[in-house]
Design a protein around this motif. Structure first.
Motif, mmCIF file in Angstrom:
data_model
loop_
_atom_site.group_PDB
_atom_site.id
_atom_site.type_symbol
_atom_site.label_atom_id
_atom_site.label_comp_id
_atom_site.label_asym_id
_atom_site.label_seq_id
_atom_site.Cartn_x
_atom_site.Cartn_y
_atom_site.Cartn_z
ATOM 1 N N PRO A 43 0.696 -1.337 0.601
ATOM 2 C CA PRO A 43 0.032 0.165 0.097
ATOM 3 C C PRO A 43 0.819 1.020 -0.103
ATOM 4 O O PRO A 43 0.324 1.847 -0.220
ATOM 5 C CB PRO A 43 -0.980 0.571 1.297
ATOM 6 N N ASP A 44 2.336 1.196 0.618
ATOM 7 C CA ASP A 44 2.437 2.282 1.210
ATOM 8 C C ASP A 44 3.279 2.644 -1.013
ATOM 9 O O ASP A 44 3.668 4.239 -1.209
ATOM 10 C CB ASP A 44 4.279 2.535 1.680
ATOM 11 N N GLN A 45 3.532 1.828 -1.730
ATOM 12 C CA GLN A 45 3.783 1.871 -3.023
ATOM 13 C C GLN A 45 3.121 2.623 -3.092
ATOM 14 O O GLN A 45 3.437 3.393 -4.810
ATOM 15 C CB GLN A 45 4.411 0.726 -3.423
ATOM 16 N N ASN A 46 0.970 1.932 -3.345
ATOM 17 C CA ASN A 46 0.203 2.610 -4.557
ATOM 18 C C ASN A 46 -0.897 3.542 -3.751
ATOM 19 O O ASN A 46 -1.718 3.418 -3.742
ATOM 20 C CB ASN A 46 -0.353 1.428 -4.485
ATOM 21 N N GLY A 47 0.389 4.234 -3.065
ATOM 22 C CA GLY A 47 -0.521 5.800 -2.551
ATOM 23 C C GLY A 47 -1.227 5.684 -1.374
ATOM 24 O O GLY A 47 -2.830 6.268 -1.555
ATOM 25 N N GLU A 51 -4.385 -8.872 -0.994
ATOM 26 C CA GLU A 51 -4.865 -10.205 -0.860
ATOM 27 C C GLU A 51 -3.543 -11.325 -1.613
ATOM 28 O O GLU A 51 -3.086 -11.681 -1.271
ATOM 29 C CB GLU A 51 -6.349 -10.202 -0.870
ATOM 30 N N LYS A 52 -2.932 -9.990 -2.454
ATOM 31 C CA LYS A 52 -2.517 -10.157 -3.267
ATOM 32 C C LYS A 52 -0.680 -10.476 -2.755
ATOM 33 O O LYS A 52 0.480 -11.029 -2.330
ATOM 34 C CB LYS A 52 -1.760 -9.774 -4.671
ATOM 35 N N LEU A 53 -0.909 -9.258 -2.226
ATOM 36 C CA LEU A 53 0.690 -9.072 -1.705
ATOM 37 C C LEU A 53 0.675 -10.396 -0.415
ATOM 38 O O LEU A 53 1.541 -10.679 0.211
ATOM 39 C CB LEU A 53 0.365 -7.618 -0.471
ATOM 40 N N GLN A 54 -0.505 -10.688 0.295
ATOM 41 C CA GLN A 54 -0.417 -11.617 1.657
ATOM 42 C C GLN A 54 -0.118 -13.261 0.693
ATOM 43 O O GLN A 54 1.231 -13.415 1.543
ATOM 44 C CB GLN A 54 -1.844 -12.105 2.522
ATOM 45 N N LYS A 55 -0.594 -13.429 0.003
ATOM 46 C CA LYS A 55 -0.006 -14.597 -0.804
ATOM 47 C C LYS A 55 1.259 -14.454 -1.360
ATOM 48 O O LYS A 55 2.357 -15.482 -0.757
ATOM 49 C CB LYS A 55 -0.437 -15.423 -2.032
ATOM 50 N N VAL A 56 2.195 -13.418 -1.803
ATOM 51 C CA VAL A 56 3.115 -13.662 -1.851
ATOM 52 C C VAL A 56 4.481 -13.503 -0.474
ATOM 53 O O VAL A 56 5.238 -13.981 -0.919
ATOM 54 C CB VAL A 56 3.644 -11.644 -2.271
ATOM 55 N N VAL A 57 3.855 -13.043 0.110
ATOM 56 C CA VAL A 57 4.677 -12.758 1.751
ATOM 57 C C VAL A 57 4.237 -14.462 2.073
ATOM 58 O O VAL A 57 6.056 -15.348 2.569
ATOM 59 C CB VAL A 57 4.584 -12.115 2.738
#
Length: 148
Positions: A118-122, A129-135
């Motif tokens: 989110p910090d990179q997407n304003g 959800e995608k971020l959580q899957k990547v982590v």
């Protein structure tokens, strides 16, 4: 088209001897194809000149193809055995191939982290959800025996 073909005569203007040679079942074998020229190797294929029968040459080339394909399948099986099914799923989440190394995995994780954070997407939490899957995928893979 049919009218043109009906009026076409392949043998027109040929001498009797030329017609006889053209109708022979061996017609065309007197000229070697590029793959069978004795002075060239194509894909490591056996030379035409090593065989007395064209079928033997074709059979040798087919055997070579089967051997090469079998080797590729075995290599793929070894690569698949390197990771568990869960780890292969994690690789898919990160968009990585089975022959990945630790450095490439880390670089892809960093890039995806920046892309979805989110910090990179304003402040947009639409990719949470995608971020959580990547982590989760990265945390699973960094402990994988393949990277030990």
């Amino acid at each position: 088209m049919r009218e043109f073909n009906a009026g076409y005569d392949y043998f027109e203007g040929m001498e009797a001897e030329e017609v006889f040679r053209a109708q022979s079942p061996l017609h065309g074998w007197e000229h070697t194809a590029r793959a069978f020229r004795p002075d060239e190797t194509v894909d490591g294929a056996p030379h035409w000149s090593h065989f007395s029968d064209p079928l033997e040459a074709i059979q040798a080339r087919a055997r070579q193809h089967v051997k090469r394909r079998r080797s590729e399948v075995q290599d793929e099986m070894r690569a698949n055995a390197r990771f568990t099914p869960a780890e292969r799923g994690a690789l898919n989440v990160l968009g990585l191939e089975l022959d990945v190394d630790r450095k490439t995995m880390r670089m892809r994780y960093t890039r995806l982290l920046r892309q979805y954070h989110p910090d990179q997407n304003g402040g947009d939490h639409g990719h949470a959800e995608k971020l959580q899957k990547v982590v989760e995928a990265y945390n699973l893979l960094k402990k994988a025996a393949a990277f030990a």
